[in-house]
Design a protein around this motif. Structure first.
Motif, PDB file in Angstrom:
ATOM      1  N   ILE A   3       2.246  -7.454   2.568  1.00  0.00           N
ATOM      2  CA  ILE A   3       1.154  -7.300   3.519  1.00  0.00           C
ATOM      3  C   ILE A   3      -0.178  -7.553   2.828  1.00  0.00           C
ATOM      4  CG2 ILE A   3      -0.055  -5.639   4.983  1.00  0.00           C
ATOM      5  CD1 ILE A   3       2.694  -4.375   5.510  1.00  0.00           C
ATOM      6  N   VAL A   4      -0.346  -6.998   1.638  1.00  0.00           N
ATOM      7  CA  VAL A   4      -1.600  -7.167   0.906  1.00  0.00           C
ATOM      8  C   VAL A   4      -1.819  -8.636   0.562  1.00  0.00           C
ATOM      9  CG1 VAL A   4      -2.837  -6.574  -1.208  1.00  0.00           C
ATOM     10  CG2 VAL A   4      -1.542  -4.829  -0.002  1.00  0.00           C
ATOM     11  N   LYS A   5      -0.761  -9.321   0.119  1.00  0.00           N
ATOM     12  CA  LYS A   5      -0.890 -10.738  -0.222  1.00  0.00           C
ATOM     13  C   LYS A   5      -1.245 -11.569   1.010  1.00  0.00           C
ATOM     14  CE  LYS A   5       2.160 -10.734  -4.217  1.00  0.00           C
ATOM     15  NZ  LYS A   5       3.418 -11.230  -4.779  1.00  0.00           N
ATOM     16  N   ARG A   6      -0.607 -11.250   2.136  1.00  0.00           N
ATOM     17  CA  ARG A   6      -0.897 -11.982   3.368  1.00  0.00           C
ATOM     18  C   ARG A   6      -2.337 -11.749   3.815  1.00  0.00           C
ATOM     19  NH1 ARG A   6       2.505  -9.889   7.803  1.00  0.00           N
ATOM     20  NH2 ARG A   6       4.067 -10.036   6.180  1.00  0.00           N
ATOM     21  N   VAL A   7      -2.817 -10.519   3.684  1.00  0.00           N
ATOM     22  CA  VAL A   7      -4.180 -10.176   4.078  1.00  0.00           C
ATOM     23  C   VAL A   7      -5.181 -10.883   3.179  1.00  0.00           C
ATOM     24  CG1 VAL A   7      -5.846  -8.281   4.074  1.00  0.00           C
ATOM     25  CG2 VAL A   7      -3.658  -8.004   5.201  1.00  0.00           C
ATOM     26  N   MET A   8      -4.889 -10.926   1.895  1.00  0.00           N
ATOM     27  CA  MET A   8      -5.811 -11.561   0.959  1.00  0.00           C
ATOM     28  C   MET A   8      -5.946 -13.060   1.229  1.00  0.00           C
ATOM     29  SD  MET A   8      -4.983  -9.501  -2.540  1.00  0.00           S
ATOM     30  CE  MET A   8      -6.324 -10.204  -3.484  1.00  0.00           C
ATOM     31  N   LYS A   9      -4.867 -13.686   1.716  1.00  0.00           N
ATOM     32  CA  LYS A   9      -4.934 -15.110   2.040  1.00  0.00           C
ATOM     33  C   LYS A   9      -5.725 -15.361   3.321  1.00  0.00           C
ATOM     34  CE  LYS A   9      -0.622 -16.513  -0.144  1.00  0.00           C
ATOM     35  NZ  LYS A   9       0.730 -17.033   0.100  1.00  0.00           N
ATOM     36  N   SER A  10      -5.571 -14.491   4.313  1.00  0.00           N
ATOM     37  CA  SER A  10      -6.147 -14.755   5.624  1.00  0.00           C
ATOM     38  C   SER A  10      -7.491 -14.078   5.862  1.00  0.00           C
ATOM     39  CB  SER A  10      -5.173 -14.325   6.716  1.00  0.00           C
ATOM     40  OG  SER A  10      -4.991 -12.923   6.666  1.00  0.00           O
ATOM     41  N   SER A  11      -7.792 -13.001   5.171  1.00  0.00           N
ATOM     42  CA  SER A  11      -8.996 -12.235   5.451  1.00  0.00           C
ATOM     43  C   SER A  11      -9.890 -12.160   4.220  1.00  0.00           C
ATOM     44  CB  SER A  11      -8.608 -10.827   5.888  1.00  0.00           C
ATOM     45  OG  SER A  11      -9.756 -10.059   6.136  1.00  0.00           O
ATOM     46  N   THR A  12     -11.174 -11.942   4.448  1.00  0.00           N
ATOM     47  CA  THR A  12     -12.096 -11.817   3.330  1.00  0.00           C
ATOM     48  C   THR A  12     -12.301 -10.352   2.944  1.00  0.00           C
ATOM     49  OG1 THR A  12     -13.953 -11.792   4.869  1.00  0.00           O
ATOM     50  CG2 THR A  12     -13.333 -13.914   3.919  1.00  0.00           C
ATOM     51  N   ASP A  13     -12.153  -9.426   3.892  1.00  0.00           N
ATOM     52  CA  ASP A  13     -12.375  -8.018   3.625  1.00  0.00           C
ATOM     53  C   ASP A  13     -11.037  -7.278   3.613  1.00  0.00           C
ATOM     54  OD1 ASP A  13     -13.431  -5.547   3.204  1.00  0.00           O
ATOM     55  OD2 ASP A  13     -14.386  -5.359   5.170  1.00  0.00           O
ATOM     56  N   LEU A  14     -10.560  -6.952   2.428  1.00  0.00           N
ATOM     57  CA  LEU A  14      -9.267  -6.298   2.277  1.00  0.00           C
ATOM     58  C   LEU A  14      -9.266  -4.909   2.910  1.00  0.00           C
ATOM     59  CD1 LEU A  14      -6.419  -6.201   1.010  1.00  0.00           C
ATOM     60  CD2 LEU A  14      -7.472  -5.294  -1.049  1.00  0.00           C
TER      61      LEU A  14
END
Length: 113
Positions: A3-14
């Motif tokens: 989930i964290v890896k996917r968020v880091m790819k798609s979003s700028t604010d973790l």
């Protein structure tokens, strides 16, 4: 971690993405992780009525989790379980003394079933 890896790819604010993920209801549970932990939703970027932010105790969480696990076990057929072959007299075996809580295994032979 996925989930964290996917968020880091798609979003700028973790942190904002994690906040929204914690507010998203879990499938089969009917409540979000923040609702189960804090008994209320947390304020996020998605607008919602102020009445939704009021504390509300989540009940039957454990029962729902157990039901979900039983359903998955029925679907998989207990794939992790396997039948052990029967013991035969005179065959070499390994044994562990559970009374002493020792992790050492001892070699021996099967005397009786």
């Amino acid at each position: 971690m996925k989930i964290v890896k996917r968020v880091m790819k798609s979003s700028t604010d973790l942190y904002q993405a994690l906040l929204e993920w914690r507010n998203t209801p879990t499938i089969g549970m009917g409540s979000s992780p923040s609702q189960r932990l804090l008994s209320r939703r947390t304020r996020g970027a998605v607008p919602m009525a102020s009445s939704k932010l009021d504390p509300e105790v989540q009940t039957h969480v454990l029962e729902k989790k157990v039901q979900k696990q039983h359903k998955m076990l029925q679907l998989t057929g207990g794939a992790k379980r396997r039948a052990l072959p029967p013991l035969e007299t005179g065959k070499p075996i390994l044994s562990q003394d559970m009374r002493a809580f020792k992790t050492q295994w001892k070699r021996g032979t099967c005397v009786d079933q």
